[in-house]
Write a protein that holds these residues in place. Structure first.
Motif, short mmCIF file in Angstrom:
data_model
loop_
_atom_site.label_atom_id
_atom_site.label_comp_id
_atom_site.label_asym_id
_atom_site.label_seq_id
_atom_site.Cartn_x
_atom_site.Cartn_y
_atom_site.Cartn_z
N THR A 90 28.31 198.70 77.70
CA THR A 90 28.68 199.28 78.98
C THR A 90 28.53 200.80 78.93
O THR A 90 27.90 201.41 79.81
CB THR A 90 30.14 198.93 79.36
OG1 THR A 90 30.29 197.52 79.35
CG2 THR A 90 30.51 199.49 80.72
N SER B 84 26.14 195.11 80.89
CA SER B 84 27.09 194.53 79.94
C SER B 84 27.49 193.12 80.36
O SER B 84 27.55 192.21 79.52
CB SER B 84 28.33 195.42 79.84
OG SER B 84 29.28 194.85 79.00
N GLY B 85 27.75 192.93 81.64
CA GLY B 85 28.11 191.60 82.14
C GLY B 85 26.99 190.61 81.95
O GLY B 85 27.21 189.45 81.57
N LEU B 86 25.78 191.05 82.21
CA LEU B 86 24.61 190.20 82.02
C LEU B 86 24.45 189.84 80.54
O LEU B 86 24.14 188.70 80.20
CB LEU B 86 23.36 190.89 82.55
CG LEU B 86 22.07 190.10 82.62
CD1 LEU B 86 22.24 188.88 83.50
CD2 LEU B 86 20.96 190.99 83.18
N LYS C 299 26.79 189.60 78.34
CA LYS C 299 27.83 188.64 77.95
C LYS C 299 27.52 187.25 78.48
O LYS C 299 27.74 186.25 77.79
CB LYS C 299 29.20 189.11 78.46
CG LYS C 299 29.73 190.29 77.69
CD LYS C 299 31.03 190.79 78.28
CE LYS C 299 31.46 192.06 77.54
NZ LYS C 299 32.49 192.80 78.23
N ALA C 300 27.01 187.19 79.70
CA ALA C 300 26.73 185.89 80.32
C ALA C 300 25.46 185.25 79.75
O ALA C 300 25.43 184.05 79.52
CB ALA C 300 26.60 186.04 81.83
N ARG C 301 24.44 186.04 79.56
CA ARG C 301 23.14 185.55 79.07
C ARG C 301 22.55 186.60 78.13
O ARG C 301 21.68 187.37 78.55
CB ARG C 301 22.21 185.29 80.23
CG ARG C 301 22.73 184.18 81.15
CD ARG C 301 21.67 183.72 82.08
NE ARG C 301 20.52 183.27 81.34
CZ ARG C 301 20.07 182.02 81.35
NH1 ARG C 301 20.67 181.12 82.05
NH2 ARG C 301 19.01 181.69 80.66
N SER D 235 18.88 187.62 78.05
CA SER D 235 18.25 188.19 79.25
C SER D 235 18.21 189.71 79.23
O SER D 235 17.49 190.31 80.02
CB SER D 235 18.99 187.70 80.50
OG SER D 235 20.30 188.19 80.51
#
Length: 181
Positions: A110, A167-169, A171-173, A176
């Motif tokens: 982040t 950062s969210g992306l 964590k999710a994938r 990617s």
């Protein structure tokens, strides 16, 4: 290779989609838009080379006449406006942003992505924008720099958003976020 092409095209489309958020026109010919967030995300998510390629694809489509810029502008004339310095700086900004994220494994993704967005997506982009504005408006570099200070608060918010989105992306994938692979 096919995945890279798809992502480059997808992020070029993202930049175009961000033009749909209404722009705020300023008196000196450079609008406040959400498209610089797309430039930042190209670098933070795709990395330096792919991010710059996505922006170059977007600019090629604009040059061909597609109305992809905020306000529905497009065509070669878009590169003759006071905002042309920013357009020319878009691929360099994405490249620098991506390069920083690729090379700096700092405290958290982040923070790294947000700082990279400030350096590449604001400072580097403003250098091009100020020079272009200075030429287009026949003003000194200092006068042009004073004009673009109005963009700083919004662009800082976009840089923080780019940090959180990246950062969210991740964590999710995790796969990617190509700037980290």
């Amino acid at each position: 290779m096919e995945r890279n092409l798809t992502l480059v095209a997808l992020f070029a489309a993202l930049i175009a989609a961000l033009a749909l958020i209404p722009k705020f026109s300023l008196g000196f010919g450079v609008p406040i838009t959400a498209q610089s967030l797309g430039i930042m995300l190209c670098g933070t998510v795709l990395g330096a080379k792919r991010g710059a390629l996505a922006v170059l694809l977007f600019l090629l489509l604009v040059a061909l006449g597609l109305p992809l810029l905020a306000g529905g502008n497009g065509g070669l004339g878009a590169f003759m406006l006071p905002s042309s310095g920013f357009l020319i700086g878009f691929p360099v900004a994405a490249f620098v942003t991506g390069l920083i994220v690729e090379k700096w494994y700092g405290p958290s993704l982040t923070i790294v992505a947000a700082v990279a967005s400030v350096i590449g997506g604001i400072i580097v982009l403003y250098i091009f924008g100020i020079i272009g504005l200075s030429i287009a408006l026949d003003k000194s570099l200092l006068e042009s720099a004073a004009l673009v200070t109005v963009f700083i608060p919004g662009d800082l918010i976009k840089a923080v958003l780019a940090g959180f989105i990246t950062s969210g992306l991740a964590k999710a994938r995790p796969a990617s976020v190509l700037s980290r692979s």
